[in-house]
Design an enzyme around this catalytic site. Structure first.
Site, PDB file in Angstrom:
ATOM      1  N   CYS A  37     -11.989   4.000   2.200  1.00 19.33           N
ATOM      2  CA  CYS A  37     -10.930   3.896   1.195  1.00 19.33           C
ATOM      3  C   CYS A  37     -10.573   5.245   0.601  1.00 19.33           C
ATOM      4  O   CYS A  37     -11.460   5.982   0.179  1.00 19.33           O
ATOM      5  CB  CYS A  37     -11.406   3.061   0.019  1.00 19.33           C
ATOM      6  SG  CYS A  37     -11.503   1.351   0.365  1.00 19.33           S
ATOM      7  N   GLU A  85      -2.455   6.802   9.589  1.00 20.06           N
ATOM      8  CA  GLU A  85      -3.790   6.409  10.009  1.00 20.06           C
ATOM      9  C   GLU A  85      -3.996   4.920   9.785  1.00 20.06           C
ATOM     10  O   GLU A  85      -3.441   4.329   8.855  1.00 20.06           O
ATOM     11  CB  GLU A  85      -4.833   7.195   9.209  1.00 20.06           C
ATOM     12  CG  GLU A  85      -4.794   8.659   9.572  1.00 20.06           C
ATOM     13  CD  GLU A  85      -5.959   9.445   9.000  1.00 20.06           C
ATOM     14  OE1 GLU A  85      -6.457  10.325   9.711  1.00 20.06           O
ATOM     15  OE2 GLU A  85      -6.365   9.193   7.868  1.00 20.06           O
TER      16      GLU A  85
HETATM   17  N1  SAH Z   1      -2.026   2.050  -2.741  1.00 19.31           N
HETATM   18  C1  SAH Z   1      -2.767   0.855  -2.805  1.00 19.31           C
HETATM   19  C2  SAH Z   1      -3.499   0.532  -1.531  1.00 19.31           C
HETATM   20  C3  SAH Z   1      -4.172   1.668  -0.799  1.00 19.31           C
HETATM   21  S1  SAH Z   1      -5.562   2.421  -1.529  1.00 19.31           S
HETATM   22  C4  SAH Z   1      -3.700   0.873  -3.975  1.00 19.31           C
HETATM   23  O1  SAH Z   1      -3.903   1.914  -4.569  1.00 19.31           O
HETATM   24  O2  SAH Z   1      -4.207  -0.193  -4.313  1.00 19.31           O
HETATM   25  C5  SAH Z   1      -6.894   1.283  -1.248  1.00 19.31           C
HETATM   26  C6  SAH Z   1      -8.010   1.348  -2.290  1.00 19.31           C
HETATM   27  O3  SAH Z   1      -8.787   2.546  -2.145  1.00 19.31           O
HETATM   28  C7  SAH Z   1      -7.475   1.362  -3.697  1.00 19.31           C
HETATM   29  O4  SAH Z   1      -8.200   0.486  -4.512  1.00 19.31           O
HETATM   30  C8  SAH Z   1      -7.712   2.795  -4.101  1.00 19.31           C
HETATM   31  O5  SAH Z   1      -7.753   2.958  -5.471  1.00 19.31           O
HETATM   32  C9  SAH Z   1      -9.009   3.096  -3.422  1.00 19.31           C
HETATM   33  N2  SAH Z   1      -9.310   4.521  -3.315  1.00 19.31           N
HETATM   34  C10 SAH Z   1      -8.444   5.558  -3.332  1.00 19.31           C
HETATM   35  N3  SAH Z   1      -9.100   6.732  -3.204  1.00 19.31           N
HETATM   36  C11 SAH Z   1     -10.413   6.427  -3.110  1.00 19.31           C
HETATM   37  C12 SAH Z   1     -11.594   7.211  -2.923  1.00 19.31           C
HETATM   38  N4  SAH Z   1     -11.533   8.508  -2.791  1.00 19.31           N
HETATM   39  N5  SAH Z   1     -12.777   6.565  -2.864  1.00 19.31           N
HETATM   40  C13 SAH Z   1     -12.838   5.219  -2.944  1.00 19.31           C
HETATM   41  N6  SAH Z   1     -11.771   4.433  -3.089  1.00 19.31           N
HETATM   42  C14 SAH Z   1     -10.556   5.023  -3.177  1.00 19.31           C
END
Ligand code: SAH
Ligand code: SF4
Length: 342
Positions: free
Chosen positions: A335, A85
């Site tokens: 996110c 995605e």
């Molecule tokens: N793997 C990398 C990049 C992708 S995730 C990382 O973890 O940084 C992108 C962002 O979304 C990260 O900061 C992650 O912690 C956050 N994230 C993951 N699940 C989420 C959720 N359910 N709600 C809000 N943010 C979330």
């Protein structure tokens, strides 16, 4: 689009080398969607290229537009049938940003993240990473959306530093003036805290923005939420941050998803303040508080009011902190909601 494959096909067809520049311009600047779309090429060359080389590394499977029109999510099918995605966001009237994936799934397994739940399937190739940007540029052209897409965040599916080489190659191509021409300062890479990746990144891409997904400044809790903390605990992360800002003099964004009753109380804020102060000059460390987007996990979002209170605690301790606006929740495009189920 894989330019070396296109170059080989051109050579095979006996075409002059300036054809590659024409294709490059049409694809990256003018957002052509196929070889047939490139009118400056002779018809027989268009035909032989179309038959011999894929213009894109994936095909659109499904597209959703949020009710407010500010977020779009595409499900793209790769040549081996796997899907990823990618999201197009419009944070303000004149700005477009794409949130791209670096892997199919993710092996880190953060407990609150939809991508983490699916495990890792494979890394994306550099071409599959950059084709997500190309896809959105083509889409914007087809839909006559005004403005230009020149902000990219690696915050989709996957952990970018778990596939460092592929991500590095994709970054070079995004920044290449002859292809995407996106400025380093318009690109952000987000990591869950793989220290060797942070160290390499400081040397290789000092101008590209770095975001670190912290989520807790307490080792026991962080190991629970972000299991890679076991391998790279907070003391190592803090040192990596100090070294990073000393080397690059660039601001780092610390992402912190607020989870109700887990990491959002006054003592969590205090620990976070201590961590930030120990990790570099406070003006170079910016805390981004993220409102949790519901996923198929037991976690719950901290109410907005409490999030503001948490933010105030940081601000009054002299830490820069914002609460991030969430776009695309209604299409599961925010996110942590990317899971490649359409
Ligand atoms: N793997 C990398 C990049 C992708 S995730 C990382 O973890 O940084 C992108 C962002 O979304 C990260 O900061 C992650 O912690 C956050 N994230 C993951 N699940 C989420 C959720 N359910 N709600 C809000 N943010 C979330
Ligand atoms: Fe992977 Fe990032 Fe999701 Fe954690 S938050 S599981 S590192 S994609």
């Amino acid at each position: 689009m894989n330019l070396s494959r296109v170059a080989a096909a051109l050579a095979g067809a006996g075409a002059p080398s300036y054809r590659l520049d024409q294709i490059r311009r049409a694809a990256f600047s003018e957002a052509a969607s196929s070889f047939e779309d490139i009118a400056v090429l002779p018809a027989d060359l268009r035909k032989s290229l179309s038959a011999g080389v894929a213009f894109m590394s994936h095909a659109l499977e499904r597209l959703r537009v949020s009710d407010d029109g500010r977020a779009r999510k595409a499900l793209l099918k790769l040549s081996d049938g796997k899907v990823v995605e990618t999201v197009l966001l419009r944070p303000s009237v004149s700005r477009w940003t794409t949130c791209i994936s670096s892997q199919v799934g993710c092996a880190i397994g953060c407990t609150f993240c939809a991508t983490g739940l699916m495990g890792l399937s494979r890394n994306l190739t550099p071409e599959e990473i950059t084709d997500q940007v190309l896809f959105w540029r083509q889409y914007m052209r087809r839909e006559s959306l005004p403005g230009r897409l020149d902000n990219v965040v690696y915050m989709g599916m996957g952990e970018p530093f778990a596939c460092y080489d592929e991500v590095a190659e994709s970054l070079r191509s995004l920044m290449d003036q002859k292809s995407f021409g996106i400025g380093a300062r318009h690109i952000s890479v987000s990591t869950s805290g793989l220290v060797p990746g942070i160290e390499r990144f400081a040397d290789d891409f000092p101008q590209v923005n770095l975001a670190l997904s912290l989520h807790s400044a307490d080792d026991a809790l962080r190991t629970k939420l972000v299991p890679v903390n076991k391998a790279y605990p907070l003391a190592r992360l803090s040192k990596a941050l100090r070294d990073f800002v000393a080397k690059t003099n660039r601001k780092v964004f610390l992402e912190y998803v607020l989870l109700r009753g887990e990491n959002d109380c006054a003592s969590d804020a205090e620990k976070l303040v201590d961590f930030v102060k120990a990790s570099g000059p406070v003006e170079l460390l910016h805390v981004n508080l993220i409102i949790f987007n519901q996923t198929d996990t037991p976690h719950q979002a901290t109410p907005e009011e409490n999030a503001r209170q948490f933010q105030s605690r940081l601000l009054s301790a002299g830490i820069h902190a914002t609460v991030r606006q969430n776009l695309g929740r209604d299409i599961q495009g925010a996110c942590g909601q990317l899971i490649a189920h359409g």
